[in-house]
Design a protein around this motif. Structure first.
Motif, mmCIF file in Angstrom:
data_model
loop_
_atom_site.group_PDB
_atom_site.id
_atom_site.type_symbol
_atom_site.label_atom_id
_atom_site.label_comp_id
_atom_site.label_asym_id
_atom_site.label_seq_id
_atom_site.Cartn_x
_atom_site.Cartn_y
_atom_site.Cartn_z
ATOM 1 N N ILE A 57 40.807 45.451 41.523
ATOM 2 C CA ILE A 57 42.217 45.238 41.212
ATOM 3 C C ILE A 57 42.446 45.385 39.702
ATOM 4 O O ILE A 57 43.427 45.997 39.271
ATOM 5 C CB ILE A 57 42.675 43.833 41.694
ATOM 6 C CG1 ILE A 57 42.537 43.693 43.224
ATOM 7 C CG2 ILE A 57 44.092 43.528 41.251
ATOM 8 C CD1 ILE A 57 43.504 44.523 44.025
ATOM 9 N N GLU A 58 41.520 44.835 38.923
ATOM 10 C CA GLU A 58 41.659 44.901 37.465
ATOM 11 C C GLU A 58 41.613 46.343 36.969
ATOM 12 O O GLU A 58 42.373 46.744 36.080
ATOM 13 C CB GLU A 58 40.548 44.077 36.782
ATOM 14 C CG GLU A 58 40.648 42.580 36.993
ATOM 15 C CD GLU A 58 40.121 42.125 38.359
ATOM 16 O OE1 GLU A 58 39.382 42.886 39.024
ATOM 17 O OE2 GLU A 58 40.473 41.009 38.770
ATOM 18 N N ALA A 102 44.852 48.053 37.857
ATOM 19 C CA ALA A 102 45.921 47.593 36.959
ATOM 20 C C ALA A 102 45.815 48.287 35.607
ATOM 21 O O ALA A 102 46.829 48.717 35.034
ATOM 22 C CB ALA A 102 45.840 46.078 36.791
ATOM 23 N N LYS A 130 50.255 44.763 35.452
ATOM 24 C CA LYS A 130 49.487 43.534 35.615
ATOM 25 C C LYS A 130 48.767 43.532 36.962
ATOM 26 O O LYS A 130 49.164 44.234 37.896
ATOM 27 C CB LYS A 130 50.407 42.321 35.531
ATOM 28 C CG LYS A 130 51.060 42.149 34.189
ATOM 29 C CD LYS A 130 51.964 40.931 34.189
ATOM 30 C CE LYS A 130 52.670 40.797 32.841
ATOM 31 N NZ LYS A 130 53.581 39.663 32.822
ATOM 32 N N CYS A 131 47.733 42.684 37.060
ATOM 33 C CA CYS A 131 46.963 42.575 38.307
ATOM 34 C C CYS A 131 47.831 42.089 39.458
ATOM 35 O O CYS A 131 47.675 42.541 40.600
ATOM 36 C CB CYS A 131 45.777 41.624 38.118
ATOM 37 S SG CYS A 131 44.509 42.264 37.014
ATOM 38 N N SER A 167 48.379 43.863 43.159
ATOM 39 C CA SER A 167 48.202 43.149 44.432
ATOM 40 C C SER A 167 49.462 43.239 45.274
ATOM 41 O O SER A 167 49.401 43.432 46.496
ATOM 42 C CB SER A 167 47.847 41.680 44.180
ATOM 43 O OG SER A 167 46.600 41.584 43.544
#
Length: 175
Positions: A145-146, A149, A155-156, A160
């Motif tokens: 996810i990071e 992003a 942003k993470c 999501s």
């Protein structure tokens, strides 16, 4: 000094050859009773000859068959330990390198790849660009996810949300 080592080696080869000539069938029988794999047994047979060359039968041995039996068993155990150590080293190396190995047949891998491309094509056609990009990066290229992003510049939490919303919309469209 070199001549004495050479002559000693030649003497040991001659002694080992005599032992093998006389006890060949016995040596084969002991090895085959301990090892079921024929090619592995042949390797042990040849290695045992080298063992006898490097460490000849002592002169004070009274029962040669008994000595040979024990020496063969020891060589088999040593060989098994070497194989186990080798396999353990290979396993450690594989874990350290973390190579991904495709264990499916090439045709199946190609079909799977084509199906994945079709699925991502459907996703791009039915979702917003942010949602499709997030899903493609997360599941198509196995990014965290990071990482997604960072690549998308958001942003993470946003990533999501894009993934969650996009997957929900895809599930609804497939129903």
């Amino acid at each position: 000094m070199v001549l004495t080592e050479t002559s000693m080696c030649q003497k040991n080869v001659g002694t080992a050859t005599e032992v093998f000539a006389e006890y060949r069938d016995f040596i084969h029988m002991v090895i085959y009773s301990q090892v079921k794999n024929k090619s592995h047994a042949d390797d042990i047979f040849q290695n045992f000859f080298l063992s006898l060359v490097s460490k000849p039968i002592p002169r004070n041995v009274k029962n040669i068959k008994s000595y040979l039996y024990r020496a063969i068993c020891n060589d088999i155990v040593d060989t098994q330990r070497q194989v186990e150590r080798y396999n353990a080293q290979i396993h450690k190396y594989q874990e350290r390198c973390n190579f991904s190995i495709n264990k499916t047949e090439p045709e199946n891998a190609l079909i799977k790849d084509e199906q994945m491309n079709k699925m991502f094509g459907l996703i791009k056609g039915r979702l917003t660009s942010s949602q499709s990009q997030a899903i493609a990066l997360r599941y198509g290229t196995n990014h965290t996810i990071e990482e997604v992003a960072e690549k998308m510049g958001v942003k993470c939490k946003s990533v999501s949300r894009y993934i969650c919303t996009g997957l929900r919309r895809m599930r609804q469209s497939f129903k």
